[in-house]
Design a protein around this motif. Structure first.
Motif, PDB file in Angstrom:
ATOM      1  N   ARG A  71      -0.774  -8.944   1.888  1.00  0.00           N
ATOM      2  CA  ARG A  71      -1.722  -8.155   0.501  1.00  0.00           C
ATOM      3  C   ARG A  71      -3.458  -9.143   0.874  1.00  0.00           C
ATOM      4  O   ARG A  71      -4.399  -8.625  -0.006  1.00  0.00           O
ATOM      5  N   ILE A  72      -3.310 -10.043   2.077  1.00  0.00           N
ATOM      6  CA  ILE A  72      -4.760 -10.459   2.530  1.00  0.00           C
ATOM      7  C   ILE A  72      -5.485  -9.323   3.123  1.00  0.00           C
ATOM      8  O   ILE A  72      -6.680  -9.102   3.243  1.00  0.00           O
ATOM      9  N   HIS A  73      -4.896  -8.124   3.270  1.00  0.00           N
ATOM     10  CA  HIS A  73      -5.418  -7.416   3.940  1.00  0.00           C
ATOM     11  C   HIS A  73      -5.649  -5.769   3.281  1.00  0.00           C
ATOM     12  O   HIS A  73      -6.117  -4.551   3.224  1.00  0.00           O
ATOM     13  N   LEU A  74      -5.462  -6.463   1.596  1.00  0.00           N
ATOM     14  CA  LEU A  74      -5.496  -5.191   0.791  1.00  0.00           C
ATOM     15  C   LEU A  74      -6.067  -5.309  -0.366  1.00  0.00           C
ATOM     16  O   LEU A  74      -5.961  -5.955  -0.586  1.00  0.00           O
ATOM     17  N   ARG A  75      -6.737  -4.108  -0.226  1.00  0.00           N
ATOM     18  CA  ARG A  75      -7.422  -4.232  -2.012  1.00  0.00           C
ATOM     19  C   ARG A  75      -7.183  -3.598  -3.068  1.00  0.00           C
ATOM     20  O   ARG A  75      -6.025  -3.143  -2.614  1.00  0.00           O
ATOM     21  N   CYS A  88       1.207  -0.642  -0.113  1.00  0.00           N
ATOM     22  CA  CYS A  88       0.193  -0.017  -0.037  1.00  0.00           C
ATOM     23  C   CYS A  88       1.056   1.099  -0.483  1.00  0.00           C
ATOM     24  O   CYS A  88       1.304   1.225   1.003  1.00  0.00           O
ATOM     25  N   ARG A  89       0.664   1.922  -0.620  1.00  0.00           N
ATOM     26  CA  ARG A  89       1.363   3.217  -1.242  1.00  0.00           C
ATOM     27  C   ARG A  89       1.342   4.447   0.256  1.00  0.00           C
ATOM     28  O   ARG A  89       1.841   5.392  -0.169  1.00  0.00           O
ATOM     29  N   ILE A  90      -0.102   4.128   0.802  1.00  0.00           N
ATOM     30  CA  ILE A  90      -0.296   5.080   1.989  1.00  0.00           C
ATOM     31  C   ILE A  90       0.151   4.460   2.853  1.00  0.00           C
ATOM     32  O   ILE A  90       0.623   5.240   3.847  1.00  0.00           O
ATOM     33  N   THR A  91      -0.012   3.510   3.829  1.00  0.00           N
ATOM     34  CA  THR A  91       0.017   2.706   4.910  1.00  0.00           C
ATOM     35  C   THR A  91       1.553   1.665   5.624  1.00  0.00           C
ATOM     36  O   THR A  91       2.408   1.346   5.991  1.00  0.00           O
ATOM     37  N   GLY A  92       1.860   1.485   3.616  1.00  0.00           N
ATOM     38  CA  GLY A  92       3.103   0.246   3.576  1.00  0.00           C
ATOM     39  C   GLY A  92       3.208  -1.147   3.794  1.00  0.00           C
ATOM     40  O   GLY A  92       4.505  -1.289   3.808  1.00  0.00           O
TER      41      GLY A  92
END
Length: 229
Positions: free
Chosen positions: A134-138, A126-130
């Protein structure tokens, strides 16, 4: 300007689409900012003006100076969902595509299947949170799915892996990115949201590859709610 607004209120046809970010409010009705400026300036230019004669930010600054400051669209989420539903319905009825191709394109709307696989080859966190898990990324489209060609719907360069709250902000136009990776924050976003979600500003990520930049350009022009500086 008032003449342009009067003509719009009377249903005059124009080449400008429904706005994605900002409207001019006049007599309790909302009108796309580009349509207002386009009809007004068309008489001075002595020719019909179209959507590509103005950039959204430039349009907003001109209207503000003239006393017709556009206001951000707060209900864009439902409008976007409705537009996606309509695009999916059209896709399901298309001829010339087999059921497998249709299924792949529809799964891409939800950030699944081939689109996600292609995206994960390009973006790793994630470019915002780092966050890297991937299981928690959309898997979020940069250029909205509803506006994409079939190729763009599946193109991994047309996406970002984002934490859910960052996905929401990108999808609704509250944030965008420069090609350099610098985070852009819309004036319409309450800074308390950034504080409570622990999004620091300014935040800078790594530069985007060239194939991603054309989608970022679209997002900045058509989706990002903009800022004055």
């Amino acid at each position: 300007m008032r003449d342009a607004l009067r003509r719009l209120s009377q249903g005059e046809a124009h080449p400008f689409d429904v706005s994605t970010g900002w409207d001019v409010v006049w007599e309790h009705a909302r009108y796309p900012q580009k349509a207002v400026l386009g009809l007004a300036a068309g008489r001075l230019a002595e020719r019909p003006l179209g959507p590509y004669d103005f950039k959204a930010g430039e349009c907003r600054r001109i209207l503000t100076r003239l006393g017709f400051a556009p206001v951000p669209k707060r209900s864009g989420g439902q409008e976007s969902d409705d537009a996606d539903d309509a695009a999916e319905a059209d896709l399901r009825q298309r001829t010339g595509l087999g059921p497998t191709e249709k299924a792949s394109l529809i799964r891409a709307r939800r950030g699944q299947g081939i689109f996600r696989q292609n995206l994960e080859r390009v973006e790793k966190r994630c470019r915002i949170t780092g966050l890297r898990d991937r299981i928690h990324l959309r898997a979020s489209h940069i250029k909205p799915w509803r506006s994409c060609s079939d190729h763009e719907k599946l193109d991994g360069n047309n996406g970002l892996l984002l934490s859910p709250h960052a996905d929401h902000l990108l999808d609704r136009g509250f944030i965008s990115f420069e090609d350099s990776g610098a985070l852009l924050i819309a004036d319409a976003l309450d800074t308390r949201v950034l504080d409570q979600w622990r999004i620091s500003q300014p935040r800078n990520a790594s530069a985007f590859r060239a194939a991603q930049c054309k989608y970022l350009s679209y997002h900045r022009e058509h989706i990002f709610l903009g800022r004055e500086d």
